[in-house]
Write a protein that holds these residues in place. Structure first.
Motif, short mmCIF file in Angstrom:
data_model
loop_
_atom_site.label_atom_id
_atom_site.label_comp_id
_atom_site.label_asym_id
_atom_site.label_seq_id
_atom_site.Cartn_x
_atom_site.Cartn_y
_atom_site.Cartn_z
N LYS A 6 9.10 6.13 -2.80
CA LYS A 6 8.28 4.96 -3.13
C LYS A 6 7.79 4.30 -1.84
CE LYS A 6 9.68 4.84 -7.54
NZ LYS A 6 8.93 5.54 -8.50
N ARG A 7 6.59 3.75 -1.91
CA ARG A 7 6.02 3.04 -0.78
C ARG A 7 6.57 1.61 -0.76
NH1 ARG A 7 -0.13 2.09 -1.00
NH2 ARG A 7 0.04 4.13 -1.94
N GLN A 8 7.06 1.19 0.40
CA GLN A 8 7.59 -0.15 0.56
C GLN A 8 6.45 -1.16 0.76
OE1 GLN A 8 10.91 -0.91 0.25
NE2 GLN A 8 11.00 1.23 -0.40
N PRO A 9 6.69 -2.43 0.45
CA PRO A 9 5.63 -3.41 0.66
C PRO A 9 5.30 -3.54 2.15
CG PRO A 9 7.70 -4.48 0.10
CD PRO A 9 7.90 -3.02 -0.09
N THR A 63 2.16 8.32 3.79
CA THR A 63 2.25 7.02 3.14
C THR A 63 1.36 6.97 1.91
OG1 THR A 63 2.73 5.95 5.25
CG2 THR A 63 1.97 4.53 3.48
N GLU A 67 3.97 6.84 -4.14
CA GLU A 67 3.49 5.90 -5.16
C GLU A 67 4.04 4.52 -4.85
OE1 GLU A 67 6.52 6.38 -8.85
OE2 GLU A 67 5.14 8.05 -8.51
N ARG A 68 3.38 3.53 -5.40
CA ARG A 68 3.84 2.16 -5.16
C ARG A 68 5.27 2.02 -5.61
NH1 ARG A 68 -0.73 -2.29 -5.64
NH2 ARG A 68 0.18 -2.95 -3.68
N THR A 73 6.83 -8.02 -2.54
CA THR A 73 5.46 -8.22 -2.08
C THR A 73 5.45 -8.43 -0.57
OG1 THR A 73 5.55 -10.61 -2.39
CG2 THR A 73 4.79 -9.28 -4.27
#
Length: 166
Positions: A6-9, A63, A67-68, A73
């Motif tokens: 997963k992509r981090q904020p 990156t 996925e998100r 946030t």
């Protein structure tokens, strides 16, 4: 169970910032040597920054494949106000130091930061800031004779008056 990374904020923004900085540095290194020869002064910086750009592109690709991720946030979890405000205040301090001088710029900076970080009364913030600035100014200007940006306060006259007392 989903094992896909997963992509981090803030990860994408940070990757783009690093890639942009690498591209700027590559352009700057090219300006040094113009890539005339491998022994030119900018050859090593160009090679280094070229590696940075290539690495940045690979990281950007990876990156973007993610996925998100979380419900975190950028504003709340990565760059909260407690981080952004001091950075902005330090930048403002750097910009105001020469035109205003050490005393008013430091007093303004400390009042705002003490108020922001402590949430105490304005009287407390003013007292702490004024005391701190006076002590720091006395130590560095009077004892160690460090020249500080004078700005709008006539520090030379203050120093002359204080030294005439002794």
């Amino acid at each position: 169970m989903d094992l896909k990374p997963k992509r981090q904020p803030g990860e994408l923004v940070f990757t783009l910032a690093l890639l942009s900085a690498s591209l700027f540095l590559l352009y700057s290194a090219y300006g040094i040597s113009g890539f005339e020869a491998l022994s030119a002064p900018g050859a090593v910086p160009m090679a280094t920054t070229a590696v940075m750009v290539i690495t940045g592109l690979v990281i950007l690709r990876d990156t973007l494949r993610k996925e998100r991720g979380t419900v975190q946030t950028l504003r709340r979890n990565v760059l909260p106000a407690v981080v952004v405000v001091p950075i902005a205040m330090i930048a403002g301090y750097a910009l105001l130091l020469r035109p205003l001088g050490f005393l008013p710029t430091s007093a303004l900076f400390l009042v705002v930061m003490v108020r922001f970080l402590s949430r105490r009364s304005w009287a407390f913030c003013l007292a702490v800031s004024a005391g701190t600035v006076i002590v720091i100014w006395a130590i560095f200007r009077l004892i160690f004779s460090v020249l500080m940006p004078q700005g709008i306060v006539p520090e030379g006259r203050i120093v002359a008056f204080i030294t005439s007392l002794f």
